[in-house]
Structures are given as C-alpha cells and as structure tokens.
Motif scaffolding. Structure first.
Motif, PDB file in Angstrom:
ATOM      1  N   HIS A 164       0.860  -1.187   0.000  1.00  0.00           N
ATOM      2  CA  HIS A 164       0.000   0.000   0.000  1.00  0.00           C
ATOM      3  C   HIS A 164       0.899   1.241   0.000  1.00  0.00           C
ATOM      4  O   HIS A 164       2.132   1.121   0.113  1.00  0.00           O
ATOM      5  CB  HIS A 164      -0.962  -0.005   1.199  1.00  0.00           C
ATOM      6  N   GLU A 179      -2.327   8.061  -1.220  1.00  0.00           N
ATOM      7  CA  GLU A 179      -2.341   8.207   0.228  1.00  0.00           C
ATOM      8  C   GLU A 179      -2.419   9.687   0.550  1.00  0.00           C
ATOM      9  O   GLU A 179      -1.881  10.520  -0.190  1.00  0.00           O
ATOM     10  CB  GLU A 179      -1.009   7.656   0.779  1.00  0.00           C
ATOM     11  N   SER A 194       0.726   3.535   2.250  1.00  0.00           N
ATOM     12  CA  SER A 194       0.831   4.042   3.624  1.00  0.00           C
ATOM     13  C   SER A 194       2.276   4.191   4.139  1.00  0.00           C
ATOM     14  O   SER A 194       2.534   5.089   4.941  1.00  0.00           O
ATOM     15  CB  SER A 194       0.002   3.172   4.562  1.00  0.00           C
TER      16      SER A 194
HETATM   17  N1  DAH Z   1      -3.469   1.357   3.395  1.00  0.00           N
HETATM   18  C1  DAH Z   1      -4.829   0.922   3.359  1.00  0.00           C
HETATM   19  C2  DAH Z   1      -5.007  -0.186   2.348  1.00  0.00           C
HETATM   20  O1  DAH Z   1      -4.172  -0.398   1.555  1.00  0.00           O
HETATM   21  C3  DAH Z   1      -5.749   2.056   3.009  1.00  0.00           C
HETATM   22  C4  DAH Z   1      -5.814   3.084   4.085  1.00  0.00           C
HETATM   23  C5  DAH Z   1      -6.735   2.974   5.100  1.00  0.00           C
HETATM   24  C6  DAH Z   1      -4.920   4.123   4.089  1.00  0.00           C
HETATM   25  C7  DAH Z   1      -6.806   3.909   6.108  1.00  0.00           C
HETATM   26  C8  DAH Z   1      -4.973   5.077   5.101  1.00  0.00           C
HETATM   27  C9  DAH Z   1      -5.934   4.960   6.105  1.00  0.00           C
HETATM   28  O2  DAH Z   1      -4.153   6.114   5.149  1.00  0.00           O
HETATM   29  O3  DAH Z   1      -5.971   5.888   7.075  1.00  0.00           O
HETATM   30  O4  DAH Z   1      -5.979  -0.839   2.335  1.00  0.00           O
END
Ligand code: DAH
Length: 341
Positions: free
Chosen positions: A183, A225, A185
């Motif tokens: 991801h 993101e 993140s």
């Molecule tokens: N990283 C998560 C995913 O790949 C998505 C996500 C959810 C990003 C919540 C965020 C968050 O910044 O706060 O499913």
C-alpha cells in the motif's frame, strides 16, 4: 509660325507623356527616354530647329516652352520609374514566396493511460486543496510497510495483504524483511521521518499484492495516500477534507460520508463512501486519525501533534469514470479498447 511650333511642342510632349504612362517596365521606359532625347526625334529635334525662327522673342518663347515640356517629361519619367520599381519588387516577392506547408498524414497523438489520467487529476485536485506530492520506493522494508504502521509481526491485518517478498536481505535484516509495498501508507512514515510538521501531503503510487487477476483485481495497482499532521487536527478536518475532495473531483452533485471501520494505523478509523447524484453509494477508501504509535514511529510527538490519513485505489477511479467492465482491459493493451477513450 511660332504658334505652329508651340502646338508641336505641346503635341509632342503630350504624346511622350502618354508613352511614358504606357511603359510597363524599366527597359521600355529607357527606350522612350532615349528616343525623346535623341537629336532626331521628339523635343530635342524641335529644339535644334528653333534657330530657324526669325524673331528673337519667338525663339525665346519656343525655347522656354521646350524646356518646360522637357522638365515635365523628366518628372513624369522619374515618377514612372518609381512606380515600376515598386511593382518589380512586389512581383519578385510574390514569385519568390515559398510554400512551406508540407503535406503530412494526419498524426494520431494517442492519449495517456486511463490510470495516469486519473492519477494526474487526483494530484491536481489535492494540490488545489493545498497538498504537496510525496514519493516513496516501491521496494520497501517490512518496517516501513508494516511495523511502523502499527502492524508488528503476527498482527492479523498482515495476512490480509497477500504480500510479495523480495529476495533481498538488507544489512542487519532478516529473510522476508524486504517487500514490494502492499500500500502507499509507508510513505506516511517516510514523510514524517523526513520532514517536520505541519505536513500536508498526498502520495500516489504503484502497489503490489499476490492476487490472481480478475475483473476487479490486479496484482499491480495504484493507490493514493493522504497525510495531514498539524496542531489540533480533528476528525472534523478529515470529514471536511474528504467532502471538499469529493466535490472538487466528482462534481457538486456528489457528497461523502464516513463509516466506522478498523485499520491498525488509525484510531478511530473509518471507510469513506461517496454518494452519487442518483442517491447510490460507492465505497471509496479508508481513513482515520493517525494512531499515536504511528506518529511516534515517524518521530512525531502525539502530545503536540495530531493528524489524519486516508488512502484509496486509483485504478477504481478510472474504472468508475469510464465505466470499464473488467479492470484487466486497462492493462491488456488492446488498441480496440484503448481507442475508445
Ligand atoms: N493502506 C490501506 C489499504 O491499503 C488504506 C488506508 C486505510 C490508508 C486507512 C490510510 C488509512 O491512510 O488511514 O488498504
């Protein structure tokens, strides 16, 4: 006798004037001039005969008339010469003009990939809301991708990510500690470590999961993101930002809502949906207030700063926008599909 001479002068002069006016080029003008200046013809010939007049007065009058006529002809010749010179230049310009237009097969310029278009539009909208664009590597450490995001080894959320591991053991690392990021993140962590708050960034990028391609999944896809860290940031700022983004990206007829959810890196966490003008809801992504442990991992004091984060898929935005039935079509490079957009 004098009257006849004067009449001859004026007739000769008139004829010469007409000839001058008729000249269409410099050569014929020169010929007319030569003829009238020669002793045998025109005014010069008359002049040479004036000595034959008996009266001094008559000779004077006739001489003056000839001189006056010659002056008039000289002026007319000069004027005509200028006109002809201008015309010659214009004609030369016209004949030497080059046609530089070239015939070419109409070029087909093509267009950016649908995902690239969505990516760029998303960037435009968020930059318009005051965000800057951050980047991180696609090959990531386990620490950035999981650990620092509050998912330590054995955390059940890790299992959901279908991680692809890279056969690389970093110095001091262990087998399996290098991954293809699952991801965007981890860019949160890198941004926090690299810059001091306030932070307002978005991070679009490619992500990877061990998925079998089907109509709604690809092992390589794209996410964007968002991360905001500042003083006194609350859930209301998150909801307001999502709403402002929804209206800017989709249009005034769209709105958004947050639904309680769970992510290890946010607390509280939510999913955000957008409401289409026809009243239907579409699930878009995850978001929440950045977890204090995540702030600490990024070197930020959670007592002083707070923030929110969000993330969602870019490919899905492109699919929605163009009503693509099968996400695989966007990557099959079939020109019959591509040319529709
Ligand atoms: N990283 C998560 C995913 O790949 C998505 C996500 C959810 C990003 C919540 C965020 C968050 O910044 O706060 O499913």
């Amino acid at each position: 006798m004098i009257d006849e001479v004067l009449a001859e002068v004026s007739a000769t002069a008139d004829a010469a004037m007409a000839e001058i006016a008729d000249c269409m080029d410099v050569a014929s003008l020169d010929a007319v001039v030569a003829r009238h200046r020669s002793k045998k013809g025109g005014l010069s010939a008359i002049k040479s005969r004036l000595g034959g007049l008996a009266e001094v007065d008559d000779r004077k009058r006739a001489g003056a008339a000839v001189n006056e006529a010659m002056g008039r002809l000289d002026a007319a010749v000069e004027q005509r010469r200028e006109v002809l010179a201008d015309a010659a230049i214009s004609a030369r310009i016209a004949s030497e003009t080059m046609d530089l237009t070239e015939w070419r097969r109409p070029t087909h310029r093509g267009h950016l990939h649908l995902v690239t278009q969505a990516w760029e539009r998303l960037e435009d909208v968020f930059v318009g809301l005051g965000f800057t664009v951050a980047e991180g590597p696609e090959v990531e450490t386990d620490w950035h991708n999981f650990e620092a995001l509050n998912m330590s080894e054995g955390h059940p959320a890790r299992g959901e990510f279908d991680t692809l591991f890279v056969d690389h053991v970093p110095p001091g690392g262990t087998v399996g500690s290098t991954v293809l990021r699952t991801h965007t993140s981890p860019v949160q962590i890198r941004t926090m470590l690299e810059s001091a708050p306030p932070i307002y960034v978005i991070a679009p990028g490619r992500v990877f999961r061990r998925d079998t391609p089907d109509a709604t999944h690809m092992p390589v896809f794209h996410q964007i993101e968002g991360l905001v860290i500042d003083r006194g940031i609350s859930m209301a700022d998150l909801a307001g930002t999502i709403e402002a983004f929804t209206k800017a990206f989709f249009g005034a007829g769209f709105s958004s809502r947050l639904r309680p959810s769970y992510f290890p890196f946010t607390e509280p966490s939510a999913e955000f949906d957008i409401r289409r003008p026809d009243g239907s809801w579409l699930e878009l992504g995850g978001c929440g207030m950045v977890h204090p442990e995540v702030l600490r991992a990024g070197g930020i004091d959670p007592e002083e700063w707070s923030g929110f984060a969000f993330g969602f898929g870019i490919d899905r935005m492109a699919v929605m926008r163009h009503s693509v039935a099968d996400i695989r079509d966007m990557y099959s490079n079939d020109i019959r599909f591509i040319e529709q957009f």
